[in-house]
Scaffold this motif. Structure first.
Motif, short mmCIF file in Angstrom:
data_model
loop_
_atom_site.label_atom_id
_atom_site.label_comp_id
_atom_site.label_asym_id
_atom_site.label_seq_id
_atom_site.Cartn_x
_atom_site.Cartn_y
_atom_site.Cartn_z
N GLN A 1 0.85 -1.18 0.00
CA GLN A 1 0.00 0.00 0.00
C GLN A 1 0.89 1.24 0.00
OE1 GLN A 1 -2.55 -0.65 3.47
NE2 GLN A 1 -4.24 -1.02 2.07
N VAL A 2 0.53 2.21 -0.81
CA VAL A 2 1.27 3.46 -0.90
C VAL A 2 0.27 4.59 -0.67
CG1 VAL A 2 2.78 4.89 -2.31
CG2 VAL A 2 2.81 2.39 -2.58
N VAL A 3 0.42 5.30 0.43
CA VAL A 3 -0.55 6.30 0.82
C VAL A 3 0.13 7.66 0.94
CG1 VAL A 3 -2.24 7.01 2.55
CG2 VAL A 3 -1.91 4.57 2.04
N GLN A 4 -0.38 8.62 0.20
CA GLN A 4 0.18 9.96 0.19
C GLN A 4 -0.64 10.91 1.05
OE1 GLN A 4 0.76 9.56 -4.61
NE2 GLN A 4 0.82 11.59 -3.75
N SER A 5 0.03 11.98 1.49
CA SER A 5 -0.66 13.06 2.18
C SER A 5 0.09 14.36 1.91
CB SER A 5 -0.76 12.79 3.68
OG SER A 5 0.52 12.66 4.25
N SER B 1 3.77 0.28 2.77
CA SER B 1 3.77 -0.87 3.65
C SER B 1 3.43 -2.12 2.87
CB SER B 1 2.75 -0.68 4.77
OG SER B 1 1.45 -0.54 4.22
N GLY B 2 3.66 -3.25 3.51
CA GLY B 2 3.25 -4.51 2.92
C GLY B 2 4.33 -5.28 2.21
N HIS B 3 5.59 -4.79 2.27
CA HIS B 3 6.66 -5.56 1.65
C HIS B 3 7.88 -5.57 2.57
CE1 HIS B 3 7.15 -1.43 0.20
NE2 HIS B 3 8.44 -1.65 0.13
N THR B 4 7.66 -6.16 3.71
CA THR B 4 8.70 -6.26 4.72
C THR B 4 9.94 -6.95 4.16
OG1 THR B 4 6.94 -6.52 6.34
CG2 THR B 4 9.16 -6.98 7.08
#
Length: 127
Positions: free
Chosen positions: A3-7, A25-28
């Motif tokens: 997930q890639v979340v911008q602000s 997130s999501g690619h530890t």
């Protein structure tokens, strides 16, 4: 699932500053490169800035050098784009992108190198 979340983003007068944030997130365990692209109305999406996993490699488009700074936090999961001395020509939708190709130590400037994208955020600079 990545997930890639911008602000961040918004409206500012010429000469002003804004900061964009992007959390992925999501690619530890993957050492990724993170970058920012932008797309102005009627134009192609273009590279703005990128930073490697360690931060040892950063690249900027010539049009933003000396005005924009890319950085990432200690967790490596969040990247920031600090934009100073903004100009009307910086007006665009800005996209955060993640390149998960090993070993994550070289910033690529081509759009096709990036695997995941944020939702985009509008930056508008008035003259």
């Amino acid at each position: 699932q990545v997930q890639v979340v911008q602000s961040g983003g918004g409206f500012v007068q010429a000469g002003g500053s804004l900061r964009l944030s992007c959390a992925n997130s999501g690619h530890t365990f993957i050492k990724d490169v993170m970058g920012w692209f932008r797309q102005a109305a009627g134009k192609e999406r273009e590279f703005v800035a990128g930073i490697s996993w360690s931060g040892s490699d950063t690249k900027y488009a010539d049009s933003v050098k000396g005005r924009f700074t890319i950085s990432r936090d200690g967790t490596k999961t969040t990247v920031y784009l600090s934009m100073n001395n903004l100009k009307p020509e910086d007006t665009a939708v800005y996209y955060c992108a993640v390149d998960i190709e090993f070993p994550g130590d070289v910033v690529k400037t081509i759009r096709s190198a990036y695997d995941y994208w944020g939702q985009g955020t509008q930056v508008t600079v008035s003259s």
